[in-house]
Design a protein around this motif. Structure first.
Motif, PDB file in Angstrom:
ATOM      1  N   ASP A   1       6.406  -0.363   6.485  1.00 36.07           N
ATOM      2  CA  ASP A   1       7.197  -0.811   7.646  1.00 36.07           C
ATOM      3  C   ASP A   1       7.850  -2.158   7.379  1.00 36.07           C
ATOM      4  OD1 ASP A   1       4.557  -1.750   7.723  1.00 36.07           O
ATOM      5  OD2 ASP A   1       4.464  -1.833   9.912  1.00 36.07           O
ATOM      6  N   SER A   2       7.166  -3.019   6.618  1.00 39.60           N
ATOM      7  CA  SER A   2       7.794  -4.284   6.246  1.00 39.60           C
ATOM      8  C   SER A   2       8.940  -4.025   5.272  1.00 39.60           C
ATOM      9  CB  SER A   2       6.784  -5.225   5.609  1.00 39.60           C
ATOM     10  OG  SER A   2       7.447  -6.265   4.923  1.00 39.60           O
ATOM     11  N   ALA A   3       8.672  -3.273   4.246  1.00 39.06           N
ATOM     12  CA  ALA A   3       9.680  -2.984   3.220  1.00 39.06           C
ATOM     13  C   ALA A   3      10.962  -2.428   3.852  1.00 39.06           C
ATOM     14  CB  ALA A   3       9.124  -1.997   2.208  1.00 39.06           C
TER      15      ALA A   3
ATOM     16  N   GLY B   1       8.785  -5.913  -8.457  1.00 41.34           N
ATOM     17  CA  GLY B   1       8.070  -5.540  -7.238  1.00 41.34           C
ATOM     18  C   GLY B   1       8.817  -6.050  -6.012  1.00 41.34           C
TER      19      GLY B   1
ATOM     20  N   ASN C   1       0.832  -1.203   0.000  1.00 39.77           N
ATOM     21  CA  ASN C   1       0.000   0.000   0.000  1.00 39.77           C
ATOM     22  C   ASN C   1       0.867   1.253   0.000  1.00 39.77           C
ATOM     23  OD1 ASN C   1      -2.895  -1.092   0.435  1.00 39.77           O
ATOM     24  ND2 ASN C   1      -1.620  -2.228   1.885  1.00 39.77           N
TER      25      ASN C   1
ATOM     26  N   ASN D   1       2.078   0.834   9.677  1.00 42.85           N
ATOM     27  CA  ASN D   1       0.725   0.315   9.933  1.00 42.85           C
ATOM     28  C   ASN D   1       0.772  -1.038  10.634  1.00 42.85           C
ATOM     29  OD1 ASN D   1       1.582  -1.200   7.785  1.00 42.85           O
ATOM     30  ND2 ASN D   1      -0.239  -0.910   6.527  1.00 42.85           N
TER      31      ASN D   1
HETATM   32  C1  TPW Z   1      12.120  -9.788  -1.598  1.00 41.82           C
HETATM   33  C2  TPW Z   1       6.396  -9.857  -0.835  1.00 41.82           C
HETATM   34  C3  TPW Z   1       5.285  -7.607  -1.236  1.00 41.82           C
HETATM   35  S1  TPW Z   1       4.903  -6.167  -0.463  1.00 41.82           S
HETATM   36  C4  TPW Z   1       5.514  -6.700   1.022  1.00 41.82           C
HETATM   37  C5  TPW Z   1       6.017  -7.982   0.915  1.00 41.82           C
HETATM   38  C6  TPW Z   1       6.627  -8.718   2.054  1.00 41.82           C
HETATM   39  C7  TPW Z   1       5.481  -5.815   2.231  1.00 41.82           C
HETATM   40  C8  TPW Z   1       4.213  -5.033   2.374  1.00 41.82           C
HETATM   41  O1  TPW Z   1       4.146  -4.450   3.643  1.00 41.82           O
HETATM   42  P1  TPW Z   1       4.635  -2.980   3.913  1.00 41.82           P
HETATM   43  O2  TPW Z   1       3.594  -2.130   3.078  1.00 41.82           O
HETATM   44  O3  TPW Z   1       5.959  -2.753   3.319  1.00 41.82           O
HETATM   45  O4  TPW Z   1       4.521  -2.730   5.363  1.00 41.82           O
HETATM   46  P2  TPW Z   1       2.067  -1.786   3.463  1.00 41.82           P
HETATM   47  O5  TPW Z   1       1.990  -0.321   3.343  1.00 41.82           O
HETATM   48  O6  TPW Z   1       1.175  -2.471   2.465  1.00 41.82           O
HETATM   49  O7  TPW Z   1       1.799  -2.270   4.854  1.00 41.82           O
HETATM   50  N1  TPW Z   1      10.089 -10.516  -0.391  1.00 41.82           N
HETATM   51  C9  TPW Z   1      10.630  -9.795  -1.402  1.00 41.82           C
HETATM   52  N2  TPW Z   1       9.871  -9.077  -2.228  1.00 41.82           N
HETATM   53  C10 TPW Z   1       8.521  -9.101  -2.090  1.00 41.82           C
HETATM   54  N3  TPW Z   1       7.809  -8.395  -2.960  1.00 41.82           N
HETATM   55  C11 TPW Z   1       7.916  -9.834  -1.032  1.00 41.82           C
HETATM   56  C12 TPW Z   1       8.750 -10.516  -0.211  1.00 41.82           C
HETATM   57  C13 TPW Z   1       5.892  -8.504  -0.400  1.00 41.82           C
END
Ligand code: TPW
Ligand code: ADP
Ligand code: MG
Length: 574
Positions: A458-460, A432, A408, A485
């Motif tokens: 936060d994950s990214a 991606g 997101n 989030n």
């Molecule tokens: C190397 C799979 C796609 S998006 C994402 C993951 C783990 C994280 C989404 O959470 P974030 O964003 O960053 O907190 P939000 O705003 O929606 O809460 N491993 C690799 N690449 C990908 N794309 C993933 C896992 C994935």
């Protein structure tokens, strides 16, 4: 007095590698030290190279790739053998996938021991492993071949379709001695590393005729168009032709996003309705639904729409990879677009006004709706209210680089934050992929000296978060905004058994800002748009390494952002 017995002045592998890079105007190395490259990095620094040392090779590799995209020169990453090499491979493969020029150079073990599998320190047949993941792979065994090895690597990275190149340098090579003069003569300054490729005139004419016949033409600009650094030609072509255009995410800013011909705010309408689509440095891959299905106004998900395509690309094998390309134009984008500009002549008529008018109408409606959403200030900050602030900061600082990853956090930023200058948006690209954030941010800051704003899920952020130390160590003008989030996609998932956190949940209200403070940077928690604005303004004014922990409504996101339909469970339901 000179005699035959007097030893000649010597150089060695260390210096020859450095001299070969310098000779080719490469002045920056992204790296992570260890045997056998520690001394190489020390000597490089002593010889005036900029050496940026990272905490994990993947981020050094990503930095090299981003430097390649920004400058058009190959970005250079040095790693140690086996594990360091493997850590760098993701970046090498990602660079190749995205057509970014970079060279991963890894130290390696002695050939004899590797080939007989005798068990060396960090033994691995690196060249064989790298080959399928890059455009080209080379190994240099003798000091006198360093010049050729580096020249081959540079040409392979930047000529034709750019990509990742692997260069294997066995440990023994660095210390090999050689007569200094002979060494100097063995080096190669690569002449015209990315030669122009002029398109065939009949191919250009075929494409221009098709464009002329269109009632509803559309141009799609991809990151290849941004990379090509043909900004003025492209703008000239778009404005002269009057054709509406869509920028792919890393082509945002090639023309300013508020340009009146941008059709971004009417994307789904133009893709489904256009009759002739001209792709400029953009592939018809998954990001464009492979040119098929509902997106393109087709009946079935596997069938092509009624559009006819023109594809401008440097790779001759790209055309027809998904749907038929009626008019392929093969060449470098600068030469191709300049040929278009000439072939269009003086009497070019702009697209019919019922097409441009219909687009303008939809744009107005959608932009008004978006402005209303952005103006809201809900009690708990959400993606929109936070991104409204970042949108304004970028508008006030159009030269700033915007790094962006997440789900997101990515999708909302891409559509809300307008870009005004070419090559300023660096993101997850073709795969991606998560984890590009801090590597890309460091590269942008080091290579350009401009302010960097990294909008991170936060994950990214977690994938490269330790590089905040690198950012602080080099005192880089990087402001990271963690869209917190509490998890992957959102923080509200529940484990039905209740005995542990769900796989997408993180520690609630984590203090990412303290990570930045741990290394001497500025850390701020922002719970509302006012606090976010204040922190961002201060970061940009001070250019201090800053991390803003932006607390986002944990229920605001959607599963997988905008690609929910790619989840196997969603596909099963279809
Ligand atoms: C190397 C799979 C796609 S998006 C994402 C993951 C783990 C994280 C989404 O959470 P974030 O964003 O960053 O907190 P939000 O705003 O929606 O809460 N491993 C690799 N690449 C990908 N794309 C993933 C896992 C994935
Ligand atoms: P996006 O993801 O923005 O749609 P892609 O990465 O899919 O872009 O496509 C980029 C395309 O641009 C690739 O097919 C590549 O061959 C092409 N390309 C890269 N540099 C040049 C250049 N200088 N001239 C012409 N085409 C280029
Ligand atoms: Mg998140």
């Amino acid at each position: 007095m000179t005699t035959d017995t007097q030893a000649s002045e010597q150089t060695d592998g260390f210096h020859l590698v450095i001299d070969a890079l310098k000779l080719n105007d490469i002045d920056t190395i992204f790296a992570l030290p260890g045997i056998p490259i520690t001394d190489f990095l020390r000597i490089s620094q002593a010889e005036g190279m900029k050496v940026i040392s990272f905490r994990h090779e993947q981020h050094a590799g990503n930095a090299a790739a981003a430097a390649g995209f920004i400058t058009g020169k190959p970005g250079i990453c040095f790693t140690v053998s086996a594990p360091g090499f493997l850590n760098g491979l993701t970046a090498l493969a990602n660079a190749t996938t995205n057509c970014f020029p970079m060279i991963l150079v890894s130290g390696s073990s002695e050939r004899e021991i590797v080939d007989l599998q005798q068990g060396d320190y960090e033994e691995m047949d690196q060249l064989a492993i790298a080959k399928p993941l890059c455009k080209a792979a080379f190994r240099v065994l003798h000091a006198e071949d360093i010049g050729v090895g580096i020249a081959r690597a540079i040409r392979a990275a930047v000529s034709g379709r750019p990509g990742g190149v692997y260069l294997d340098l066995p440990a023994k090579l660095f210390a090999q001695g050689m007569d200094k003069e002979a060494g100097k003569r063995s080096l190669i300054k690569v002449v015209d590393p990315a030669p122009k490729q002029i398109p065939a005139p009949d191919a250009v004419q075929r494409a221009v005729d098709l464009l002329k016949s269109a009632k509803k033409p559309l141009v799609i600009l991809g990151k290849g168009a941004a990379y090509a650094q043909a900004d003025a030609e492209i703008r000239n072509f778009i404005e002269k032709s009057g054709i509406p255009y869509l920028p792919m995410s890393m082509a945002k800013g090639l023309l300013p996003d508020n340009h009146n011909q941008s059709a971004s705010a009417a994307r789904s309408y133009v893709l489904a309705e256009a009759d002739v689509v001209m792709l400029v440095g953009a592939r018809l891959n998954w990001l464009l639904s492979h040119g098929k299905g509902k997106t393109w106004g087709a009946e079935g998900s596997k069938s092509a729409g009624k559009q006819q395509f023109i594809q401008v690309d440097i790779s001759p094998t790209e055309a027809d990879s998904n749907v038929a390309i009626a008019a392929p134009v093969i060449g470098d984008i600068g030469s191709c677009i300049s040929a278009f500009n000439q072939a269009m002549g003086a009497g070019w008529s702009k697209p019919p006004s019922d097409w441009t008018g219909a687009i303008a109408e939809r744009k107005d409606k959608n932009l008004t709706k978006m402005a209303e959403t952005l103006a809201k200030n809900p009690p708990v900050m959400n993606f929109h209210s936070a991104l409204n602030v970042i949108r304004n900061t970028v508008k006030e600082n159009p030269k700033a680089y915007l790094v962006n990853e997440g789900a997101n956090a990515l999708d909302f930023t891409r559509s809300i934050v307008d870009m005004y200058e070419p090559r300023r948006r660096l993101d997850v690209g073709t795969w991606g992929i998560m984890g590009i954030g801090m590597g890309f941010a460091v590269a942008a800051a080091v290579v350009t000296g401009e302010q960097v704003i990294a909008v991170e899920g936060d994950s990214a952020f977690g994938f490269s978060g330790m590089e905040v130390e690198t950012i602080c160590r080099y005192n880089l003008p990087v402001c990271i905004v963690v869209m917190n989030n509490n998890g992957i996609y959102k923080g509200t998932d529940v484990n039905p058994r209740g005995d542990a956190m769900a796989p997408t949940q993180f520690v609630k209200n984590a203090r990412y800002d303290l990570m930045m403070e741990a290394f001497g940077g500025v850390g701020v928690t922002a719970k509302n748009p006012e606090e976010l604005k204040k922190a961002l303004d201060e970061a940009v004014a001070s250019r201090k390494p800053t991390l803003i922990n932006a607390m986002i409504d944990e229920s605001a996101g959607t599963e997988s952002g905008r690609i929910t339909s790619l989840n196997p469970a969603a596909a099963k339901k279809k």
